[in-house]
Design a protein around this motif. Sequence first.
Motif, PDB file in Angstrom:
ATOM      1  N   GLU A   1       7.950   4.327  -5.506  1.00  0.00           N
ATOM      2  CA  GLU A   1       6.342   4.296  -6.199  1.00  0.00           C
ATOM      3  C   GLU A   1       5.789   3.243  -5.593  1.00  0.00           C
ATOM      4  O   GLU A   1       4.251   3.649  -5.480  1.00  0.00           O
ATOM      5  CB  GLU A   1       6.460   3.592  -7.639  1.00  0.00           C
ATOM      6  CG  GLU A   1       7.450   4.712  -8.572  1.00  0.00           C
ATOM      7  CD  GLU A   1       8.968   4.551  -8.344  1.00  0.00           C
ATOM      8  OE1 GLU A   1       9.377   3.657  -7.789  1.00  0.00           O
ATOM      9  OE2 GLU A   1       9.302   5.356  -9.279  1.00  0.00           O
ATOM     10  N   GLU A   2       6.124   2.137  -4.978  1.00  0.00           N
ATOM     11  CA  GLU A   2       5.158   1.254  -3.977  1.00  0.00           C
ATOM     12  C   GLU A   2       4.782   2.079  -3.022  1.00  0.00           C
ATOM     13  O   GLU A   2       3.678   1.707  -2.339  1.00  0.00           O
ATOM     14  CB  GLU A   2       5.915  -0.106  -3.882  1.00  0.00           C
ATOM     15  CG  GLU A   2       5.961  -0.924  -5.253  1.00  0.00           C
ATOM     16  CD  GLU A   2       7.086  -2.041  -4.997  1.00  0.00           C
ATOM     17  OE1 GLU A   2       6.852  -3.214  -5.703  1.00  0.00           O
ATOM     18  OE2 GLU A   2       7.890  -1.913  -4.057  1.00  0.00           O
ATOM     19  N   ILE A   3       5.578   2.817  -2.214  1.00  0.00           N
ATOM     20  CA  ILE A   3       5.428   3.639  -0.855  1.00  0.00           C
ATOM     21  C   ILE A   3       4.297   4.375  -1.157  1.00  0.00           C
ATOM     22  O   ILE A   3       3.494   4.631  -0.573  1.00  0.00           O
ATOM     23  CB  ILE A   3       6.685   4.217  -0.437  1.00  0.00           C
ATOM     24  CG1 ILE A   3       7.614   2.929   0.070  1.00  0.00           C
ATOM     25  CG2 ILE A   3       6.225   4.997   0.799  1.00  0.00           C
ATOM     26  CD1 ILE A   3       9.167   3.501   0.624  1.00  0.00           C
ATOM     27  N   SER A   4       4.334   5.174  -2.441  1.00  0.00           N
ATOM     28  CA  SER A   4       3.432   6.162  -2.777  1.00  0.00           C
ATOM     29  C   SER A   4       2.177   5.568  -3.014  1.00  0.00           C
ATOM     30  O   SER A   4       1.067   6.030  -2.457  1.00  0.00           O
ATOM     31  CB  SER A   4       3.854   6.764  -4.029  1.00  0.00           C
ATOM     32  OG  SER A   4       2.933   7.723  -4.221  1.00  0.00           O
ATOM     33  N   GLU A   5       1.912   4.370  -3.609  1.00  0.00           N
ATOM     34  CA  GLU A   5       0.984   3.742  -3.800  1.00  0.00           C
ATOM     35  C   GLU A   5       0.295   3.091  -2.616  1.00  0.00           C
ATOM     36  O   GLU A   5      -0.877   3.341  -2.471  1.00  0.00           O
ATOM     37  CB  GLU A   5       0.959   2.576  -4.918  1.00  0.00           C
ATOM     38  CG  GLU A   5      -0.229   1.744  -5.228  1.00  0.00           C
ATOM     39  CD  GLU A   5       0.164   0.575  -5.975  1.00  0.00           C
ATOM     40  OE1 GLU A   5      -1.021  -0.226  -6.070  1.00  0.00           O
ATOM     41  OE2 GLU A   5       1.082   0.512  -6.566  1.00  0.00           O
ATOM     42  N   ALA A   6       1.200   2.654  -1.730  1.00  0.00           N
ATOM     43  CA  ALA A   6       0.571   2.110  -0.372  1.00  0.00           C
ATOM     44  C   ALA A   6      -0.030   3.449   0.290  1.00  0.00           C
ATOM     45  O   ALA A   6      -1.134   3.294   1.222  1.00  0.00           O
ATOM     46  CB  ALA A   6       1.529   1.415   0.399  1.00  0.00           C
ATOM     47  N   LYS A   7       0.776   4.578   0.487  1.00  0.00           N
ATOM     48  CA  LYS A   7       0.187   5.682   1.223  1.00  0.00           C
ATOM     49  C   LYS A   7      -1.383   6.197   0.704  1.00  0.00           C
ATOM     50  O   LYS A   7      -2.248   6.645   1.180  1.00  0.00           O
ATOM     51  CB  LYS A   7       1.227   6.750   1.041  1.00  0.00           C
ATOM     52  CG  LYS A   7       2.396   6.623   1.847  1.00  0.00           C
ATOM     53  CD  LYS A   7       3.337   7.733   1.946  1.00  0.00           C
ATOM     54  CE  LYS A   7       4.455   7.424   2.976  1.00  0.00           C
ATOM     55  NZ  LYS A   7       5.650   8.733   2.825  1.00  0.00           N
ATOM     56  N   GLU A   8      -1.391   5.970  -0.694  1.00  0.00           N
ATOM     57  CA  GLU A   8      -2.738   6.267  -1.222  1.00  0.00           C
ATOM     58  C   GLU A   8      -3.827   5.353  -0.704  1.00  0.00           C
ATOM     59  O   GLU A   8      -5.025   5.791  -0.539  1.00  0.00           O
ATOM     60  CB  GLU A   8      -2.577   6.282  -2.921  1.00  0.00           C
ATOM     61  CG  GLU A   8      -1.721   7.519  -3.437  1.00  0.00           C
ATOM     62  CD  GLU A   8      -1.866   7.322  -4.903  1.00  0.00           C
ATOM     63  OE1 GLU A   8      -2.601   6.449  -5.602  1.00  0.00           O
ATOM     64  OE2 GLU A   8      -1.111   8.125  -5.511  1.00  0.00           O
ATOM     65  N   LEU A   9      -3.371   4.199  -0.613  1.00  0.00           N
ATOM     66  CA  LEU A   9      -4.487   3.056  -0.230  1.00  0.00           C
ATOM     67  C   LEU A   9      -4.836   3.238   1.168  1.00  0.00           C
ATOM     68  O   LEU A   9      -5.926   3.014   1.754  1.00  0.00           O
ATOM     69  CB  LEU A   9      -3.800   1.692  -0.573  1.00  0.00           C
ATOM     70  CG  LEU A   9      -3.632   1.210  -1.817  1.00  0.00           C
ATOM     71  CD1 LEU A   9      -3.010  -0.160  -1.555  1.00  0.00           C
ATOM     72  CD2 LEU A   9      -5.013   1.174  -2.607  1.00  0.00           C
ATOM     73  N   VAL A  10      -4.098   3.977   1.883  1.00  0.00           N
ATOM     74  CA  VAL A  10      -4.209   4.275   3.371  1.00  0.00           C
ATOM     75  C   VAL A  10      -5.247   5.229   3.578  1.00  0.00           C
ATOM     76  O   VAL A  10      -6.239   5.372   4.267  1.00  0.00           O
ATOM     77  CB  VAL A  10      -2.826   4.441   4.238  1.00  0.00           C
ATOM     78  CG1 VAL A  10      -3.085   5.174   5.559  1.00  0.00           C
ATOM     79  CG2 VAL A  10      -1.968   3.590   4.268  1.00  0.00           C
ATOM     80  N   GLU A  11      -5.011   6.393   2.764  1.00  0.00           N
ATOM     81  CA  GLU A  11      -5.758   7.548   2.596  1.00  0.00           C
ATOM     82  C   GLU A  11      -7.425   7.185   2.257  1.00  0.00           C
ATOM     83  O   GLU A  11      -8.386   7.665   2.556  1.00  0.00           O
ATOM     84  CB  GLU A  11      -5.380   8.653   1.819  1.00  0.00           C
ATOM     85  CG  GLU A  11      -3.984   9.286   2.291  1.00  0.00           C
ATOM     86  CD  GLU A  11      -4.300   9.744   3.905  1.00  0.00           C
ATOM     87  OE1 GLU A  11      -5.266  10.260   4.094  1.00  0.00           O
ATOM     88  OE2 GLU A  11      -3.406   9.395   4.774  1.00  0.00           O
TER      89      GLU A  11
END
Length: 290
Positions: free
Chosen positions: A274-284
């Motif tokens: 879940e944290e990785i997914s959130e981080a990837k959203e922040l990158v985008e």
Amino acid sequence: MKLSTPAGQITKYYEDGEKCLGSKDYSNALKCFKKAADQGHALAQNYMGLLYARKLGVPQDFKKAEYWFRQSAEQGEPMAQNNLGLMYARGEGVAQDYHQAAEWLLKAAEQGNSEAQYNLGFMYAKGQGVPQDDEQAVHWFRKAAEQGDEVAQYNLGFMYEKGIGIAQDYQQAVFLYSMAAGQGSADAALNLGGLYDSGEGVEQDYKQAVNWWKKAAEKGHAVAQNNLGLMYAQGLGVSQDYIEAYKWFALSSMGGEERAFNGLKTAESLMTEEEISEAKELVEEWKSSH
């Protein structure tokens, strides 16, 4: 017999050209500047060169740019002397000739043109067209920096930090980097953050290091993004936050900073899906807003 154009009319042609240039009406700017330039107006001749060099309202033509810069430079116009020097340095419109470049830059620099002062300092630092001389590089960088030239401030700060051409002085480096970073220099913000991180020239302050690295990182500076990732991963100057660390490592790696790949891998190993997914959203989100 051809009648000469009154001086007041020549000045009006030039001023009309400036107005057109300011409103990005390049075609009419060219027409106005041409009328003044043909009558020997040095500033108009310089602008004619710029329009041709930067393909503003006309196809790019370095030969014509060089012609107009030379017409102006030979009348002693320092901006044109700097521009002609750069054309010789780059081999645009003329055969590349660093000696000629240095000669024209010196003429402009001695008249106080800050761009020429910086460019001449750069040539002394590299030994292009002049003997390599770090002390002369410092001299000309200082002249430009005192006039507020951002890049010269950064370069002079770097020379103070490393002790190149002048006695090493971290406090002067901090001062100059602060001046340049305040004008938006990402490189200066990166190095200023480094001095706060190491405590050289200033009291060690991780929060300030983060502050300056974040300014550079937001401008897309890959090294600063990696450094910011490390600070978030270690909780230095900020609360430990692997999501933010991942974001900055990812952005840094996309910018070509190889060291960020290891940080990204380490952060990922310490995060939930879940944290990785959130981080990837922040990158985008960051990429779409920059």
